[in-house]
Design a protein around this motif. Structure first.
Motif, PDB file in Angstrom:
ATOM      1  N   ASN A  48       1.075  -0.792   0.149  1.00 37.40           N
ATOM      2  CA  ASN A  48      -0.608   0.107   0.221  1.00 37.40           C
ATOM      3  C   ASN A  48       0.757   1.083   0.136  1.00 37.40           C
ATOM      4  O   ASN A  48       0.849   2.330  -1.101  1.00 37.40           O
ATOM      5  CB  ASN A  48      -1.089   0.287   1.547  1.00 37.40           C
ATOM      6  N   GLU A  51       2.101   1.857  -3.851  1.00 35.51           N
ATOM      7  CA  GLU A  51       1.351   1.834  -4.270  1.00 35.51           C
ATOM      8  C   GLU A  51       1.072   3.921  -4.132  1.00 35.51           C
ATOM      9  O   GLU A  51       0.759   4.502  -5.292  1.00 35.51           O
ATOM     10  CB  GLU A  51      -0.376   1.530  -4.598  1.00 35.51           C
ATOM     11  N   ASN A  52       0.941   3.924  -3.428  1.00 38.45           N
ATOM     12  CA  ASN A  52       0.889   6.045  -2.817  1.00 38.45           C
ATOM     13  C   ASN A  52       1.704   6.303  -3.036  1.00 38.45           C
ATOM     14  O   ASN A  52       1.219   7.385  -3.299  1.00 38.45           O
ATOM     15  CB  ASN A  52       0.389   5.871  -1.249  1.00 38.45           C
ATOM     16  N   GLN A  54       4.092   5.950  -5.454  1.00 41.46           N
ATOM     17  CA  GLN A  54       4.374   5.684  -7.113  1.00 41.46           C
ATOM     18  C   GLN A  54       2.912   6.928  -7.455  1.00 41.46           C
ATOM     19  O   GLN A  54       3.278   7.463  -8.306  1.00 41.46           O
ATOM     20  CB  GLN A  54       3.778   4.912  -7.298  1.00 41.46           C
ATOM     21  N   LYS A  55       2.231   6.977  -6.643  1.00 43.40           N
ATOM     22  CA  LYS A  55       0.697   7.708  -7.276  1.00 43.40           C
ATOM     23  C   LYS A  55       1.296   9.131  -7.149  1.00 43.40           C
ATOM     24  O   LYS A  55       0.948  10.031  -7.541  1.00 43.40           O
ATOM     25  CB  LYS A  55      -0.652   7.198  -6.195  1.00 43.40           C
ATOM     26  N   ILE A  56       1.865   9.307  -6.240  1.00 46.38           N
ATOM     27  CA  ILE A  56       2.356  10.808  -6.067  1.00 46.38           C
ATOM     28  C   ILE A  56       3.931  11.396  -6.715  1.00 46.38           C
ATOM     29  O   ILE A  56       4.388  12.143  -6.943  1.00 46.38           O
ATOM     30  CB  ILE A  56       2.740  11.622  -4.736  1.00 46.38           C
ATOM     31  N   GLY A  57       4.184  10.258  -7.281  1.00 47.97           N
ATOM     32  CA  GLY A  57       5.888  10.572  -8.117  1.00 47.97           C
ATOM     33  C   GLY A  57       6.389  10.093  -7.345  1.00 47.97           C
ATOM     34  O   GLY A  57       7.436  10.805  -7.485  1.00 47.97           O
ATOM     35  N   ASN A  59       9.518   7.698  -6.146  1.00 50.62           N
ATOM     36  CA  ASN A  59       9.944   6.425  -6.825  1.00 50.62           C
ATOM     37  C   ASN A  59      11.174   6.164  -6.204  1.00 50.62           C
ATOM     38  O   ASN A  59      12.525   6.520  -6.106  1.00 50.62           O
ATOM     39  CB  ASN A  59      10.113   6.438  -8.362  1.00 50.62           C
TER      40      ASN A  59
END
Length: 97
Positions: A48, A51-52, A54-57, A59
Protein backbone atom coordinates in the motif's frame (compact mmCIF):
# COMPACT_ATOMS: atom_id res chain seq x y z
CA UNK A 1 8.30 5.05 9.14
CA UNK A 2 11.56 6.79 8.44
CA UNK A 3 11.94 8.78 5.23
CA UNK A 4 15.23 9.86 3.69
CA UNK A 5 16.06 11.27 0.27
CA UNK A 6 17.28 7.85 -0.91
CA UNK A 7 15.02 5.36 0.84
CA UNK A 8 11.87 4.85 2.90
CA UNK A 9 12.03 2.55 5.91
CA UNK A 10 8.67 1.06 6.78
CA UNK A 11 8.34 -0.59 10.19
CA UNK A 12 5.59 -2.97 11.32
CA UNK A 13 5.90 -2.75 15.11
CA UNK A 14 4.72 -5.51 17.44
CA UNK A 15 4.83 -5.73 21.23
CA UNK A 16 4.43 -9.47 21.68
CA UNK A 17 4.14 -10.33 25.36
CA UNK A 18 3.75 -14.10 25.15
CA UNK A 19 5.87 -16.86 23.65
CA UNK A 20 5.63 -16.87 19.86
CA UNK A 21 7.23 -19.14 17.30
CA UNK A 22 7.17 -18.71 13.53
CA UNK A 23 7.80 -22.00 11.77
CA UNK A 24 6.75 -23.52 8.46
CA UNK A 25 4.91 -20.34 7.52
CA UNK A 26 2.76 -20.30 10.67
CA UNK A 27 2.74 -18.22 13.85
CA UNK A 28 2.20 -20.17 17.04
CA UNK A 29 1.50 -18.79 20.51
CA UNK A 30 1.84 -21.11 23.48
CA UNK A 31 1.60 -24.12 21.18
CA UNK A 32 -1.48 -22.94 19.26
CA UNK A 33 -1.66 -21.56 15.74
CA UNK A 34 -2.83 -17.94 15.58
CA UNK A 35 -4.72 -16.40 12.69
CA UNK A 36 -2.61 -13.26 12.34
CA UNK A 37 0.48 -13.44 10.17
CA UNK A 38 2.63 -10.46 11.05
CA UNK A 39 4.80 -10.91 7.95
CA UNK A 40 1.75 -10.79 5.67
CA UNK A 41 0.52 -7.66 7.50
CA UNK A 42 3.93 -6.05 6.94
CA UNK A 43 4.03 -6.98 3.24
CA UNK A 44 0.47 -5.74 2.67
CA UNK A 45 1.24 -2.40 4.36
CA UNK A 46 4.45 -2.10 2.31
CA UNK A 47 2.49 -2.73 -0.91
CA UNK A 48 0.00 0.00 0.00
CA UNK A 49 2.84 2.39 0.84
CA UNK A 50 4.67 1.75 -2.44
CA UNK A 51 1.46 2.20 -4.43
CA UNK A 52 0.66 5.51 -2.71
CA UNK A 53 4.21 6.81 -3.12
CA UNK A 54 4.13 5.99 -6.84
CA UNK A 55 0.80 7.80 -7.22
CA UNK A 56 2.44 11.01 -6.03
CA UNK A 57 5.55 10.47 -8.13
CA UNK A 58 7.92 9.30 -5.39
CA UNK A 59 10.03 6.41 -6.65
CA UNK A 60 12.48 5.39 -3.94
CA UNK A 61 13.24 1.94 -2.52
CA UNK A 62 11.05 0.90 0.41
CA UNK A 63 12.65 -1.32 3.04
CA UNK A 64 10.23 -3.08 5.38
CA UNK A 65 11.07 -4.68 8.71
CA UNK A 66 9.03 -6.33 11.43
CA UNK A 67 10.15 -4.65 14.67
CA UNK A 68 9.75 -6.55 17.93
CA UNK A 69 9.86 -4.03 20.77
CA UNK A 70 9.60 -6.35 23.75
CA UNK A 71 12.97 -6.80 25.44
CA UNK A 72 12.18 -10.36 26.40
CA UNK A 73 13.21 -13.12 24.00
CA UNK A 74 9.61 -14.13 23.37
CA UNK A 75 9.75 -14.61 19.60
CA UNK A 76 11.62 -17.35 17.75
CA UNK A 77 11.69 -17.19 13.96
CA UNK A 78 12.53 -20.69 12.77
CA UNK A 79 12.10 -20.16 9.01
CA UNK A 80 15.40 -19.01 7.52
CA UNK A 81 13.73 -17.04 4.70
CA UNK A 82 12.00 -14.75 7.24
CA UNK A 83 14.96 -14.20 9.56
CA UNK A 84 16.28 -11.16 7.70
CA UNK A 85 13.02 -9.19 7.76
CA UNK A 86 12.58 -8.91 11.50
CA UNK A 87 14.70 -7.18 14.11
CA UNK A 88 14.60 -6.20 17.76
CA UNK A 89 13.99 -2.53 18.46
CA UNK A 90 17.56 -1.80 19.54
CA UNK A 91 18.81 -2.78 16.05
CA UNK A 92 16.73 -0.14 14.20
CA UNK A 93 19.48 2.46 14.25
CA UNK A 94 21.90 0.02 12.60
CA UNK A 95 19.72 -0.64 9.56
CA UNK A 96 18.99 3.03 8.91
CA UNK A 97 22.57 4.16 8.46
Amino acid sequence: MLISSRKVFHFEVKNLLQNYIYENGMWMCNGREIGNDFFIQMKRARGNLVENLQKIGVNVPVVSKLILINEEGTVNIMDADQQSIYIKRWHVKGICT
